[in-house]
Enzyme design. Structure first.
Site, PDB file in Angstrom:
ATOM      1  N   CYS A 137     -26.367 -95.522 -70.499  1.00 28.29           N
ATOM      2  CA  CYS A 137     -25.514 -96.623 -70.980  1.00 28.29           C
ATOM      3  C   CYS A 137     -26.220 -97.401 -72.086  1.00 28.29           C
ATOM      4  CB  CYS A 137     -25.154 -97.541 -69.812  1.00 28.29           C
ATOM      5  SG  CYS A 137     -24.145 -98.952 -70.299  1.00 28.29           S
ATOM      6  N   CYS A 140     -25.670-101.140 -71.938  1.00 29.86           N
ATOM      7  CA  CYS A 140     -26.469-101.809 -70.904  1.00 29.86           C
ATOM      8  C   CYS A 140     -27.933-101.914 -71.320  1.00 29.86           C
ATOM      9  CB  CYS A 140     -26.422-101.029 -69.590  1.00 29.86           C
ATOM     10  SG  CYS A 140     -24.769-100.565 -69.074  1.00 29.86           S
ATOM     11  N   ASP A 141     -28.494-100.829 -71.854  1.00 30.34           N
ATOM     12  CA  ASP A 141     -29.949-100.731 -71.985  1.00 30.34           C
ATOM     13  C   ASP A 141     -30.466-100.688 -73.414  1.00 30.34           C
ATOM     14  OD1 ASP A 141     -30.159-100.710 -69.225  1.00 30.34           O
ATOM     15  OD2 ASP A 141     -29.961 -98.538 -69.103  1.00 30.34           O
TER      16      ASP A 141
HETATM   17  C1  FAD Z   1     -28.086 -96.892 -64.375  1.00 30.93           C
HETATM   18  C2  FAD Z   1     -26.969 -97.846 -64.737  1.00 30.93           C
HETATM   19  C3  FAD Z   1     -27.266 -99.050 -65.346  1.00 30.93           C
HETATM   20  C4  FAD Z   1     -26.247 -99.937 -65.667  1.00 30.93           C
HETATM   21  N1  FAD Z   1     -26.578-101.119 -66.249  1.00 30.93           N
HETATM   22  C5  FAD Z   1     -25.602-102.023 -66.513  1.00 30.93           C
HETATM   23  C6  FAD Z   1     -25.919-103.289 -67.091  1.00 30.93           C
HETATM   24  O1  FAD Z   1     -27.089-103.588 -67.363  1.00 30.93           O
HETATM   25  N2  FAD Z   1     -24.886-104.134 -67.323  1.00 30.93           N
HETATM   26  C7  FAD Z   1     -23.580-103.822 -67.056  1.00 30.93           C
HETATM   27  O2  FAD Z   1     -22.698-104.650 -67.270  1.00 30.93           O
HETATM   28  N3  FAD Z   1     -23.257-102.621 -66.535  1.00 30.93           N
HETATM   29  C8  FAD Z   1     -24.218-101.719 -66.259  1.00 30.93           C
HETATM   30  N4  FAD Z   1     -23.898-100.496 -65.746  1.00 30.93           N
HETATM   31  C9  FAD Z   1     -22.477-100.185 -65.544  1.00 30.93           C
HETATM   32  C10 FAD Z   1     -21.969-100.890 -64.275  1.00 30.93           C
HETATM   33  O3  FAD Z   1     -22.845-100.569 -63.204  1.00 30.93           O
HETATM   34  C11 FAD Z   1     -20.563-100.431 -63.964  1.00 30.93           C
HETATM   35  O4  FAD Z   1     -19.730-100.710 -65.070  1.00 30.93           O
HETATM   36  C12 FAD Z   1     -20.022-101.168 -62.742  1.00 30.93           C
HETATM   37  O5  FAD Z   1     -20.865-100.972 -61.629  1.00 30.93           O
HETATM   38  C13 FAD Z   1     -18.623-100.681 -62.393  1.00 30.93           C
HETATM   39  O6  FAD Z   1     -18.222-101.378 -61.256  1.00 30.93           O
HETATM   40  P1  FAD Z   1     -17.090-100.803 -60.307  1.00 30.93           P
HETATM   41  O7  FAD Z   1     -16.975-101.811 -59.210  1.00 30.93           O
HETATM   42  O8  FAD Z   1     -15.884-100.455 -61.069  1.00 30.93           O
HETATM   43  O9  FAD Z   1     -17.642 -99.417 -59.729  1.00 30.93           O
HETATM   44  P2  FAD Z   1     -19.017 -98.992 -59.066  1.00 30.93           P
HETATM   45  O10 FAD Z   1     -20.097 -99.951 -59.299  1.00 30.93           O
HETATM   46  O11 FAD Z   1     -19.213 -97.578 -59.489  1.00 30.93           O
HETATM   47  O12 FAD Z   1     -18.685 -99.002 -57.496  1.00 30.93           O
HETATM   48  C14 FAD Z   1     -17.844 -98.032 -56.927  1.00 30.93           C
HETATM   49  C15 FAD Z   1     -17.778 -98.273 -55.439  1.00 30.93           C
HETATM   50  O13 FAD Z   1     -16.781 -97.427 -54.875  1.00 30.93           O
HETATM   51  C16 FAD Z   1     -17.262 -96.879 -53.677  1.00 30.93           C
HETATM   52  N5  FAD Z   1     -16.525 -95.648 -53.401  1.00 30.93           N
HETATM   53  C17 FAD Z   1     -16.349 -94.572 -54.215  1.00 30.93           C
HETATM   54  N6  FAD Z   1     -15.601 -93.638 -53.574  1.00 30.93           N
HETATM   55  C18 FAD Z   1     -15.322 -94.143 -52.349  1.00 30.93           C
HETATM   56  C19 FAD Z   1     -14.611 -93.651 -51.206  1.00 30.93           C
HETATM   57  N7  FAD Z   1     -14.044 -92.426 -51.195  1.00 30.93           N
HETATM   58  N8  FAD Z   1     -14.530 -94.435 -50.106  1.00 30.93           N
HETATM   59  C20 FAD Z   1     -15.085 -95.685 -50.087  1.00 30.93           C
HETATM   60  N9  FAD Z   1     -15.759 -96.200 -51.151  1.00 30.93           N
HETATM   61  C21 FAD Z   1     -15.890 -95.427 -52.237  1.00 30.93           C
HETATM   62  C22 FAD Z   1     -18.759 -96.676 -53.926  1.00 30.93           C
HETATM   63  O14 FAD Z   1     -19.465 -96.559 -52.697  1.00 30.93           O
HETATM   64  C23 FAD Z   1     -19.079 -97.963 -54.683  1.00 30.93           C
HETATM   65  O15 FAD Z   1     -19.327 -99.002 -53.769  1.00 30.93           O
HETATM   66  C24 FAD Z   1     -24.882 -99.602 -65.401  1.00 30.93           C
HETATM   67  C25 FAD Z   1     -24.582 -98.384 -64.786  1.00 30.93           C
HETATM   68  C26 FAD Z   1     -25.610 -97.514 -64.441  1.00 30.93           C
HETATM   69  C27 FAD Z   1     -25.275 -96.199 -63.782  1.00 30.93           C
END
Ligand code: FAD
Length: 315
Positions: A137, A140-141
């Site tokens: 990302c 992000c980084d």
């Molecule tokens: C290494 C890394 C670094 C990052 N750094 C940053 C940063 O510095 N700043 C920033 O803004 N963003 C950053 N991001 C991006 C950010 O993490 C994501 O945009 C954000 O987490 C998305 O949130 P979300 O809630 O949509 O999904 P996610 O965080 O992906 O959460 C998905 C959730 O769904 C659950 N889930 C999935 N399938 C199922 C199922 N079948 N049953 C029950 N639960 C399920 C998972 O367990 C999880 O809890 C980074 C991402 C990564 C990978």
């Protein structure tokens, strides 16, 4: 008979989208249940420094930030359950979800916040050096590499967009692609080729991410020429793997409309899906921004939309 749990609102996923939805739904008196899935806290739990989530002057740690969000959601009344959903029945309310624990969950409104996972190359050193020079990302980084040369691996829209973004910070961006043409849209390619600080290494595949010493940071990439088979070492301290994302939507195939990249579709400007009472928030419905703060904002929208739906449908 297997256990059955009923709630007015169920939130599927416990990343920033799911937990923000939980905070708003709980504060609206909806007593939501959050099904946390296999990654409680979501993607931010696998990163270290987060510097772009509003509210913190100093860098915070991803796992800590998610612990705080969960604590806030629980404090206002959301109930966390550690289950992963393996089947959904969404044809009519109450919606029915089956967990891998064998429990079934019934709800009048469902908020889907299952996220999207970055695709990785799966080569040696990649996982071990993630967060120590290897990232998926740039938004992000990228800031952490300001003033330093970096590279981006990939050849589609994501890779070109990441390379262009990184020129905000880096004096020298190398795009590494295993073919001799890019798949990215022509307009993006034109911008890339015209940029004086980006150059492309064609026909090179990454064989290994190389770290300096045990537990050290990324120092280079071992490359293989995909035409001639020759090996070479490309020194770098920052490598961005940009080969796309996979939204966590396998559960919903054939049950609700997905777009051509398998993201959930919502009515623009809302969290409403094609099924009344089913809402989507965060990366699972967002292939453009994919940030913690946008996911959190969409979680808020989904909870407000769910609350209005329940009011209108059930009083
Ligand atoms: C290494 C890394 C670094 C990052 N750094 C940053 C940063 O510095 N700043 C920033 O803004 N963003 C950053 N991001 C991006 C950010 O993490 C994501 O945009 C954000 O987490 C998305 O949130 P979300 O809630 O949509 O999904 P996610 O965080 O992906 O959460 C998905 C959730 O769904 C659950 N889930 C999935 N399938 C199922 C199922 N079948 N049953 C029950 N639960 C399920 C998972 O367990 C999880 O809890 C980074 C991402 C990564 C990978």
């Amino acid at each position: 008979m297997s256990e059955q749990i009923t709630a007015r609102v169920i939130i599927l996923g416990s990343g920033p989208a799911g937990l923000s939805a939980a905070i708003y739904a709980a504060r609206a008196g909806l007593n939501p249940i959050v099904l946390q899935g296999m990654q409680p806290g979501g993607q931010l739990t696998i990163t270290t420094d987060v510097e772009n989530y509003p509210g913190f002057r100093d860098v915070v740690q991803g796992p800590w930030l998610m612990e705080q969000m969960q604590a806030q959601a629980e404090h206002v009344g959301a109930r966390m359950m550690w289950d992963t959903i393996v089947d959904v029945e969404l044809s009519a309310p109450p919606f029915c979800l089956t967990g891998d624990s064998g429990v079934t969950y019934l709800c009048d409104a469902l908020i889907i916040a299952t996220g999207a996972q970055a695709r990785w190359l799966g080569v040696d050193g990649e996982a071990a050096l993630s967060g120590k020079g290897v990232s998926a990302c740039a938004t992000c980084d990228g800031f952490f590499y300001r003033g330093r040369p970096v590279c981006v691996i990939g050849g589609g829209n994501t890779a070109v967009e990441e390379a262009l973004y990184l020129t905000n910070h880096s004096p020298d961006v190398t795009l590494i692609h295993r073919r001799d043409t890019l798949r990215a849209e022509k307009m993006l390619q034109d911008r890339l080729f015209a940029h004086p600080r980006i150059h492309v290494l064609w026909n090179k595949a990454v064989a290994r991410f190389v770290g300096e010493g045990p537990g050290g940071a990324l120092s280079g990439l071992d490359l293989i020429d995909t035409i001639r088979g020759q090996s070479s070492r490309h020194p770098t301290q920052g490598a961005f793997v940009a080969i796309g994302h996979k939204p966590a939507t396998d559960l919903f195939v054939g049950k609700m409309p997905l777009d051509e990249d398998r993201y959930l579709q919502v009515r623009p400007g809302t969290s409403l899906t094609a099924i009344p009472g089913v809402f989507a928030a965060g990366d699972v419905a967002d292939k453009v921004y994919r940030q913690a703060v946008t996911a959190a904002g969409m979680g808020c929208m989904a909870a407000l939309d769910a609350e209005r739906f329940l009011q209108a449908s059930y009083g």
